[in-house]
Motif scaffolding. Structure first.
Motif, PDB file in Angstrom:
ATOM      1  N   ASP A  26       2.361  -5.473   2.279  1.00 47.55           N
ATOM      2  CA  ASP A  26       1.549  -4.265   2.358  1.00 47.55           C
ATOM      3  C   ASP A  26       1.964  -3.435   3.574  1.00 47.55           C
ATOM      4  N   THR A  27       1.244  -2.353   3.839  1.00 42.94           N
ATOM      5  CA  THR A  27       1.609  -1.446   4.921  1.00 42.94           C
ATOM      6  C   THR A  27       1.486  -2.089   6.301  1.00 42.94           C
ATOM      7  N   ASP A  28       0.727  -3.184   6.413  1.00 41.66           N
ATOM      8  CA  ASP A  28       0.597  -3.909   7.685  1.00 41.66           C
ATOM      9  C   ASP A  28       1.661  -4.990   7.839  1.00 41.66           C
ATOM     10  N   GLY A  29       2.503  -5.172   6.821  1.00 44.99           N
ATOM     11  CA  GLY A  29       3.506  -6.230   6.851  1.00 44.99           C
ATOM     12  C   GLY A  29       2.972  -7.572   6.397  1.00 44.99           C
ATOM     13  N   SER A  30       1.745  -7.591   5.847  1.00 43.02           N
ATOM     14  CA  SER A  30       1.135  -8.822   5.336  1.00 43.02           C
ATOM     15  C   SER A  30       1.498  -9.019   3.870  1.00 43.02           C
ATOM     16  N   LEU A  31       1.428 -10.270   3.414  1.00 40.88           N
ATOM     17  CA  LEU A  31       1.724 -10.595   2.022  1.00 40.88           C
ATOM     18  C   LEU A  31       0.692  -9.968   1.095  1.00 40.88           C
ATOM     19  N   LEU A  32       1.151  -9.382  -0.015  1.00 37.39           N
ATOM     20  CA  LEU A  32       0.252  -8.874  -1.044  1.00 37.39           C
ATOM     21  C   LEU A  32      -0.309 -10.077  -1.787  1.00 37.39           C
ATOM     22  N   ARG A  33      -1.636 -10.139  -1.907  1.00 36.22           N
ATOM     23  CA  ARG A  33      -2.276 -11.324  -2.483  1.00 36.22           C
ATOM     24  C   ARG A  33      -3.020 -11.004  -3.772  1.00 36.22           C
ATOM     25  N   SER A  34      -2.959 -11.938  -4.688  1.00 36.93           N
ATOM     26  CA  SER A  34      -3.681 -11.829  -5.948  1.00 36.93           C
ATOM     27  C   SER A  34      -5.186 -11.771  -5.676  1.00 36.93           C
ATOM     28  N   GLY A  35      -5.891 -10.876  -6.377  1.00 35.54           N
ATOM     29  CA  GLY A  35      -7.345 -10.793  -6.250  1.00 35.54           C
ATOM     30  C   GLY A  35      -7.837  -9.994  -5.057  1.00 35.54           C
ATOM     31  N   THR A  36      -6.970  -9.612  -4.139  1.00 36.85           N
ATOM     32  CA  THR A  36      -7.352  -8.787  -2.993  1.00 36.85           C
ATOM     33  C   THR A  36      -7.203  -7.321  -3.390  1.00 36.85           C
ATOM     34  N   GLU A  37      -8.132  -6.466  -2.943  1.00 33.24           N
ATOM     35  CA  GLU A  37      -8.085  -5.056  -3.312  1.00 33.24           C
ATOM     36  C   GLU A  37      -7.128  -4.265  -2.422  1.00 33.24           C
ATOM     37  N   TYR A  38      -6.339  -3.405  -3.074  1.00 29.56           N
ATOM     38  CA  TYR A  38      -5.375  -2.549  -2.389  1.00 29.56           C
ATOM     39  C   TYR A  38      -5.444  -1.137  -2.965  1.00 29.56           C
ATOM     40  N   TYR A  39      -4.878  -0.200  -2.228  1.00 27.05           N
ATOM     41  CA  TYR A  39      -4.607   1.139  -2.744  1.00 27.05           C
ATOM     42  C   TYR A  39      -3.095   1.235  -2.934  1.00 27.05           C
ATOM     43  N   ILE A  40      -2.680   1.881  -4.027  1.00 30.36           N
ATOM     44  CA  ILE A  40      -1.267   2.204  -4.193  1.00 30.36           C
ATOM     45  C   ILE A  40      -1.108   3.649  -3.751  1.00 30.36           C
ATOM     46  N   LEU A  41      -0.310   3.845  -2.707  1.00 28.17           N
ATOM     47  CA  LEU A  41      -0.136   5.169  -2.112  1.00 28.17           C
ATOM     48  C   LEU A  41       1.315   5.626  -2.236  1.00 28.17           C
ATOM     49  N   PRO A  42       1.523   6.950  -2.329  1.00 26.68           N
ATOM     50  CA  PRO A  42       2.892   7.447  -2.343  1.00 26.68           C
ATOM     51  C   PRO A  42       3.511   7.322  -0.959  1.00 26.68           C
ATOM     52  N   VAL A  43       4.794   7.007  -0.900  1.00 26.03           N
ATOM     53  CA  VAL A  43       5.487   6.950   0.388  1.00 26.03           C
ATOM     54  C   VAL A  43       5.605   8.361   0.959  1.00 26.03           C
ATOM     55  N   PHE A  44       5.929   9.309   0.077  1.00 22.41           N
ATOM     56  CA  PHE A  44       6.072  10.698   0.515  1.00 22.41           C
ATOM     57  C   PHE A  44       4.774  11.438   0.275  1.00 22.41           C
ATOM     58  N   ARG A  45       4.104  11.826   1.328  1.00 22.53           N
ATOM     59  CA  ARG A  45       2.858  12.586   1.223  1.00 22.53           C
ATOM     60  C   ARG A  45       3.166  14.051   0.994  1.00 22.53           C
ATOM     61  N   GLY A  46       2.163  14.794   0.576  1.00 25.98           N
ATOM     62  CA  GLY A  46       2.330  16.223   0.364  1.00 25.98           C
ATOM     63  C   GLY A  46       2.338  16.610  -1.100  1.00 25.98           C
ATOM     64  N   MET A  47       2.367  15.595  -1.974  1.00 26.22           N
ATOM     65  CA  MET A  47       2.377  15.878  -3.406  1.00 26.22           C
ATOM     66  C   MET A  47       1.369  14.987  -4.117  1.00 26.22           C
ATOM     67  N   GLY A  48       0.168  14.909  -3.592  1.00 23.62           N
ATOM     68  CA  GLY A  48      -0.862  14.085  -4.201  1.00 23.62           C
ATOM     69  C   GLY A  48      -1.148  12.840  -3.383  1.00 23.62           C
ATOM     70  N   GLY A  49      -2.254  12.203  -3.701  1.00 22.88           N
ATOM     71  CA  GLY A  49      -2.698  11.037  -2.954  1.00 22.88           C
ATOM     72  C   GLY A  49      -2.403   9.735  -3.676  1.00 22.88           C
ATOM     73  N   GLY A  50      -3.323   8.769  -3.493  1.00 23.60           N
ATOM     74  CA  GLY A  50      -3.187   7.451  -4.106  1.00 23.60           C
ATOM     75  C   GLY A  50      -3.486   7.486  -5.591  1.00 23.60           C
TER      76      GLY A  50
END
Length: 195
Positions: A26-50
């Protein structure tokens, strides 16, 4: 060296060379885990959000997967469930279900699925979770490394004899200006932020 020893050595060498896929971070460098809530965000901002759900057709339901209109909007939280539900860590290039956690006005599962609509293969939110096989082929996605970030891919391997149309998930603009997710030649570069 006799033939049996050579064969055994070759087999061990091959099996050692096949490591498991890298974990997704994830963005903090932590492992993405099953069942944990996340937002999917664009790397390039300026053309919409999550990513979120919204109507993109001529009716209010079903809801399709879109980018939020505002750059500051993280979208809706979601979870990832790998094809092997016992795995706690999400790995690159591994089949998984993507499921929005929020309630919506439509009676639907919020599980991502690829669906044909007006000649395009779009990502919608009324799939089926689990039960990997031919009947749920359209509900399995993958996260793959893309340059220094990630991209979403549709290329399920949950059915040995199926031949799905594979491709990157990108953003297409609908008639009403929505940024809808669909199969595309241009991958949507994403990152994952813990909700």
């Amino acid at each position: 060296m006799n033939k049996l020893t050579l064969l055994l050595f070759s087999t061990i060498s091959l099996s050692l060379g096949q490591g498991s896929p890298d974990p997704v971070l994830d963005t903090d460098g932590s492992l993405l885990r099953s069942g944990t809530e996340y937002y999917i965000l664009p790397v390039f901002r300026g053309m919409g959000g999550g990513l979120t759900l919204a109507p993109t057709r001529n009716e209010s339901c079903p809801l399709d997967v879109v980018q939020a209109d505002l750059e500051i909007d993280n979208g809706l939280p979601l979870t990832f469930t790998p094809v092997d539900p016992k795995k706690g860590v999400i790995q690159e290039s591994t089949d998984l279900n993507i499921i929005f956690s929020a309630l919506t006005i439509c009676i639907q599962s919020n599980v991502w699925m690829l669906e044909e609509y007006e000649g395009q293969r779009i990502v919608t939110g009324h799939g089926v979770s689990g039960n990997p096989g031919v009947d749920t082929l359209s509900n399995w996605f993958k996260i793959e490394k893309y340059e220094d970030d990630y991209k979403l891919v549709f290329c399920p391997t949950v059915c040995d004899f199926c031949k799905p149309v594979c491709g990157d998930i990108g953003v297409t603009i609908t008639e009403n200006g929505r940024r809808r997710l669909a199969l595309s030649d241009v991958p949507f570069k994403v990152m994952f932020k813990k909700a």
